[in-house]
Design an enzyme around this catalytic site. Sequence first.
Site, PDB file in Angstrom:
ATOM      1  N   HIS A 183       0.872  -1.169   0.000  1.00  0.00           N
ATOM      2  CA  HIS A 183       0.000   0.000   0.000  1.00  0.00           C
ATOM      3  C   HIS A 183       0.907   1.215   0.000  1.00  0.00           C
ATOM      4  O   HIS A 183       1.715   1.380   0.898  1.00  0.00           O
ATOM      5  CB  HIS A 183      -0.901   0.013   1.234  1.00  0.00           C
ATOM      6  CG  HIS A 183      -1.826   1.186   1.260  1.00  0.00           C
ATOM      7  ND1 HIS A 183      -3.133   1.110   0.854  1.00  0.00           N
ATOM      8  CD2 HIS A 183      -1.621   2.479   1.616  1.00  0.00           C
ATOM      9  CE1 HIS A 183      -3.699   2.302   0.971  1.00  0.00           C
ATOM     10  NE2 HIS A 183      -2.797   3.156   1.428  1.00  0.00           N
ATOM     11  N   CYS A 184       0.798   2.039  -1.021  1.00  0.00           N
ATOM     12  CA  CYS A 184       1.700   3.176  -1.141  1.00  0.00           C
ATOM     13  C   CYS A 184       0.978   4.460  -0.743  1.00  0.00           C
ATOM     14  O   CYS A 184       0.074   4.905  -1.441  1.00  0.00           O
ATOM     15  CB  CYS A 184       2.195   3.305  -2.583  1.00  0.00           C
ATOM     16  SG  CYS A 184       3.452   4.571  -2.763  1.00  0.00           S
TER      17      CYS A 184
END
Lengths: 429, 158
Positions: A183-184
Amino acid sequence: MRECEYSQISTRSSTPMETPYKKRTPKKRKWQLFPGRNKFYCDGRIMMAKQTGVFYLTLVLILATCGLFFTFDCPFLALQLTPVIPVIGGVLFLFVLGSLLRTSFSDPGVLPRATPDEAADLERQIDVANGTTGYRPPPRTKEVVINGQTVKLKYCFTCKIFRPPRASHCSLCDNCVERFDHHCPWVGNCVGRRNYRFFYMFILSLSFLTIFIFSFVITHIILESHRSGFLSALKESPASVLEVVVCFFSVWSIVGLSGFHTYLISSNQTTNEDIKGSWSSKRGKDNYNPYSYGNIVTNCCAALCGPLPPSLIDRRGFIQSGVPQIAPPANGIPMYGSTQSQQSHMVSESENERQPPPLSSSSKAPMVHHHFLTPEEMPSPPGMLPCGSPMGHSPMGHSPTVQAGFYNPASQDSLHEDSVRGLVKLSSV
Amino acid sequence: MATEFHNLQELRQSASLANKVFIQRDYSEGTTCKFQTKFPSELETRIERSLFEDTVKTLNNYYAEAEKIGGQSYLEGCLACATAYLIFLCIETRYEKVLKKIAKYIQEQNEKIYAPRGLLITDPIERGMRVVEISIYEDRGSSGSSSSSSSVSGSTTR
């Protein structure tokens, strides 16, 4: 009786100004009842994670740095060196922006949650396999042999499915994502099967852009200081100093990240797998990556030029009345009815009672969601969840009595909640 | 005894849902979309094994075609990248084209083979490509029951 039921539902879903006898209810799109913790914009066309603050920071940094570059450095460089420089800079900038927006706004490969029928069927199968009808929780893993390597498929309690290989549950977005990479927060979205190539192109082009701007700003300052001295060069274009600073710090991280992802692509691994060392030889002599095609070129081509699968969640589709929908956890409590017949009535009523009109911004959802986190790699130790009833798991912290008619919340959740919190701390780092 | 249904419309009107069978994914070849061809026991009295296996195998072939990595998919990928993916505003991706073929195939199979036997296949794309859902219908003779009620509550219709 049927007539009464029907009009009951239509009354609750209509606004107070509409007449209660109006049978037609405005058709809702599926994104409005999406059970995950995503935000949707433009009537479901754009899909992002809940926390988007860092994404705006990314956008501001890129726009500001490039803006300063084009305004203060490019005129000089275009005259002194060649006008090709701003052109290349412009192309790079547009490419970076395009890939960033594409990464941030697209569906990363979210797996829709199981329909109640599927979930019940799976529960039945698990119970049969274990031969238990009591409260001893089953292990909830399945083993599969892929290309000679044994892979464990874990059961996701939130989505009620056995996760496909390489899928993982994102605790921040509360979705299972196919080929989950990470998850960025910088792009404000998960990076998964459907947007990995855009993410890679973003960081690659951003590396080039950063290096490009850095080198040409330095060139500008050097050329300028030949003419009028170093300090006056700095005074003439103070923006250049800012750009150099931003680029200098960005280069290390972005170029490093690009290198890392290039390695991942060439070996066909995800960040998730690499961090856990799933396919490292340290785990065992015979441990190898079953998804790799064997050579670097094929791996790269497959990751970057392979077919783009369609979105599985159909966010802009219309909800068909009569089809049971999984109600979103509006107050942190997922609603999974036990039987089919009850479920359609219950869900439609709950939709109308608890559904805040349009769920476009999930900031309306209370903070109860934080208790609802299911960590990515939550193991299934015995004693965790008494799952005797086919109604399934309900992890939540608040007002257990609200759903008292449905399931037995108290005992199973306190134990689960503690373990969830402990594990979530680790996984959210 | 399962009665003969002559077409899909009749099936939906005069039958009620008795059960659903879920054909799970077969991951033995990796993450490519493939469904298990194991014949579920609930369908033993309803349909011939060979017909069922043919359907699943054809579906698997379609999905393999959609996900095939070869010259055509590379070309499509590179062209798309070069046009900043704007090309997909005009043309469909290969995957989407194959999905349309699959939808048509399933419709055709339902009409010709499954509905006459009181069965209905749901397109896997509507279930997130996780399962092939086969609904088993029983002829109840009552038109009042809604199609989503299970056999448990179906008996309470007036």
